[in-house]
Design a protein around this motif. Structure first.
Motif, short mmCIF file in Angstrom:
data_model
loop_
_atom_site.label_atom_id
_atom_site.label_comp_id
_atom_site.label_asym_id
_atom_site.label_seq_id
_atom_site.Cartn_x
_atom_site.Cartn_y
_atom_site.Cartn_z
N GLY A 21 -14.86 -5.99 34.45
CA GLY A 21 -14.17 -6.22 33.18
C GLY A 21 -13.96 -7.67 32.83
N GLN A 22 -14.29 -8.59 33.75
CA GLN A 22 -14.09 -10.01 33.48
C GLN A 22 -15.13 -10.52 32.50
N PRO A 23 -14.73 -11.30 31.45
CA PRO A 23 -15.71 -11.84 30.50
C PRO A 23 -16.70 -12.79 31.17
N LEU A 24 -17.97 -12.63 30.82
CA LEU A 24 -19.02 -13.46 31.38
C LEU A 24 -19.68 -14.34 30.32
N PHE A 25 -20.04 -13.74 29.19
CA PHE A 25 -20.75 -14.46 28.12
C PHE A 25 -20.18 -14.04 26.77
N LYS A 26 -20.32 -14.93 25.79
CA LYS A 26 -19.95 -14.58 24.43
C LYS A 26 -21.08 -14.94 23.49
N ILE A 27 -21.50 -13.95 22.70
CA ILE A 27 -22.54 -14.12 21.69
C ILE A 27 -21.86 -14.34 20.34
N ASP A 28 -22.42 -15.21 19.52
CA ASP A 28 -21.84 -15.52 18.19
C ASP A 28 -21.55 -14.22 17.44
N PRO A 29 -20.26 -13.92 17.14
CA PRO A 29 -19.91 -12.62 16.57
C PRO A 29 -19.87 -12.59 15.05
N ARG A 30 -20.13 -13.71 14.36
CA ARG A 30 -19.88 -13.77 12.92
C ARG A 30 -20.67 -12.72 12.15
N THR A 31 -21.93 -12.58 12.44
CA THR A 31 -22.75 -11.58 11.73
C THR A 31 -22.18 -10.18 11.91
N TYR A 32 -21.73 -9.88 13.11
CA TYR A 32 -21.24 -8.54 13.40
C TYR A 32 -19.84 -8.32 12.83
N ASN A 33 -19.05 -9.40 12.74
CA ASN A 33 -17.75 -9.27 12.08
C ASN A 33 -17.92 -8.95 10.59
N GLU A 34 -18.91 -9.58 9.96
CA GLU A 34 -19.16 -9.31 8.54
C GLU A 34 -19.66 -7.88 8.34
N SER A 35 -20.49 -7.43 9.25
CA SER A 35 -20.94 -6.03 9.16
C SER A 35 -19.77 -5.08 9.30
N LEU A 36 -18.81 -5.42 10.17
CA LEU A 36 -17.62 -4.59 10.34
C LEU A 36 -16.78 -4.59 9.06
N ASN A 37 -16.62 -5.76 8.47
CA ASN A 37 -15.84 -5.82 7.22
C ASN A 37 -16.50 -5.01 6.11
N ASN A 38 -17.82 -5.09 6.04
CA ASN A 38 -18.55 -4.32 5.03
C ASN A 38 -18.38 -2.82 5.27
N ALA A 39 -18.44 -2.40 6.53
CA ALA A 39 -18.27 -0.97 6.85
C ALA A 39 -16.87 -0.50 6.51
N LYS A 40 -15.87 -1.36 6.74
CA LYS A 40 -14.50 -0.99 6.40
C LYS A 40 -14.32 -0.84 4.88
N SER A 41 -14.99 -1.72 4.11
CA SER A 41 -14.90 -1.62 2.65
C SER A 41 -15.54 -0.33 2.16
N THR A 42 -16.66 0.03 2.74
CA THR A 42 -17.32 1.28 2.37
C THR A 42 -16.44 2.47 2.69
N LEU A 43 -15.73 2.40 3.80
CA LEU A 43 -14.82 3.48 4.19
C LEU A 43 -13.68 3.61 3.18
N LEU A 44 -13.12 2.48 2.74
CA LEU A 44 -12.03 2.53 1.77
C LEU A 44 -12.50 3.16 0.45
N ALA A 45 -13.72 2.80 0.03
CA ALA A 45 -14.26 3.38 -1.20
C ALA A 45 -14.46 4.88 -1.06
N ALA A 46 -14.96 5.30 0.09
CA ALA A 46 -15.17 6.73 0.32
C ALA A 46 -13.85 7.47 0.34
N GLN A 47 -12.82 6.90 0.93
CA GLN A 47 -11.51 7.54 0.95
C GLN A 47 -10.92 7.65 -0.47
N ALA A 48 -11.17 6.61 -1.30
CA ALA A 48 -10.70 6.65 -2.70
C ALA A 48 -11.40 7.77 -3.47
#
Length: 391
Positions: free
Chosen positions: A95-122
């Motif tokens: 469980g100890q952290p070893l490496f970190k890959i640049d997460p920005r692209t994946y954070n934006e994909s997560l934000n986009n998926a959350k927006s799509t979820l909010l629209a679907a719930q509406a």
């Protein structure tokens, strides 16, 4: 009986040397003798009795060592290596952290998926409002139920869209989590080929994580050795026989013996058709992490002898792959006897048959003898021999 002191031992060695010289002179004299000349006296040769002893010998087999866990650490998402938290050779915990890959692209994909979820719930809420509006109208026959059924179908479609959007959010969250690469086991970090800033993907090995708290020693037995192994230990199956094998030792590359003993744990199910051998695995505890993956050594399987007949190796000679000794019989005449060897130490053979306990055999000079030749025995006690040349 007290052990031989150095003076006694040196005198014994000088005696054997003198006896050997006398044997050679006797042989030379016999070869140059002419008919009618007086025959030389019989040679004086050291003679020892065949005795029995308890002992443990070892059969050694080359082995390669691996940690019980060797895990290739690979990224599960592609990206630039932003941080490296450990160094090569470091010990890490699960469980100890070893490496970190640049997460920005994946954070934006997560934000986009959350927006799509909010629209679907509406859309679900909107569809529910439409159902609530049409239901009383249908109940009072103001409109047909077709419109209500259509509204319910739209509601179901929007609910499905919410489920799909929730799955997309979960997947995006997983990818964000993958940007932080953690240790999947306790162990030592191997070489780290990729450096900070490198572009890495799923096909790249970031490092190898080795758990070396226990080591696996892999070795092979030939078919004759395997048959001997089966006959040596009790049990109706290989699994039962393995349980009866005593603790095994590991000889390291410098011939030193590793401090912890191991156990044979598994045997492969079939012979290798190419080599004609079958693989075994022995497990050794590795306190302090002294052994590492990639080490080599020899697994030493003990072979225990109880009241086994022993014969000094220097008392023997070989003819066509058979081992012989000269026994001393009536009138002190010698006779060659083949013996069956079941094991050996540095100085002795363990003998199954061919001689019996108490038989007297020529200790040295056997190479110059022939069947029927008479000798003058020079007895050496078994105790004295074992003290000078221990098992």
């Amino acid at each position: 009986m007290k052990p031989l002191d150095i003076k006694q031992y040196n005198s014994w060695v000088k005696l054997l040397t003198a006896i050997s010289v006398a044997t050679v002179l006797y042989s030379c004299a016999n070869s140059s003798a002419t008919p009618g000349m007086p025959q030389q006296p019989p040679p004086a040769l050291p003679v020892v009795p065949v005795t029995t002893a308890n002992a443990t010998t070892f059969r050694e087999y080359p082995a390669s060592l691996e940690g019980k866990v060797n895990v290739e650490i690979r990224p599960q998402v592609e990206g630039y290596l932003e941080q490296i938290f450990v160094d090569e050779g470091a010990y890490v915990k699960i469980g100890q952290p070893l490496f970190k890959i640049d997460p920005r692209t994946y954070n934006e994909s997560l934000n986009n998926a959350k927006s799509t979820l909010l629209a679907a719930q509406a859309n679900v809420s909107k569809a529910q409002v439409e159902i609530d509006r049409l239901t009383p109208l249908v109940e009072h026959n103001v409109i047909s139920d077709v419109q209500l059924k259509t509204a319910k179908a739209a509601y179901d479609a929007n609910v499905a869209a919410v489920k799909q959007a929730e799955a997309a959010v979960a997947n995006a969250q997983i990818n964000v989590g993958y940007t932080l690469v953690k240790a999947s086991a306790n162990g030592y970090i191997g070489r780290i080929p990729s450096k900070k800033g490198a572009l890495v993907g799923k096909d790249d090995v970031l490092t190898v994580l080795s758990d070396i708290s226990e080591m696996y020693a892999y070795f092979s037995l030939s078919e004759p050795d395997f048959l001997s192994f089966k006959n040596q230990f009790a049990g109706n199956s290989i699994e039962e026989k393995v349980k009866h094998v005593p603790a095994v030792e590991l000889a390291l590359a410098d011939n030193s013996i590793f401090g912890s003993k191991g156990r044979i744990s598994t045997v492969e199910g079939q012979f290798d058709k190419t080599t004609g051998a079958i693989s075994f695995r022995a497990t050794f505890p590795n306190p302090g992490g002294i052994l590492r993956t990639g080490n080599t050594g020899k697994v030493r399987i003990p072979q225990q002898f109880t009241d086994a007949m022993i014969v000094p190796i220097e008392s023997t000679f070989e003819v066509q792959d058979k081992v012989f000794v000269f026994t001393v019989g009536d009138s002190n005449k010698v006779a060659s006897k083949p013996i069956t060897v079941t094991g050996k130490t540095t100085n002795y053979y363990f003998v199954k048959d061919g001689v019996k306990a108490g038989d007297k055999i020529v200790f040295a000079g056997a190479g110059n003898l022939q069947d029927g030749v008479a000798i003058v025995p020079q007895p050496i006690s078994a105790d004295s021999l074992l003290k000078a040349k221990p098992l």
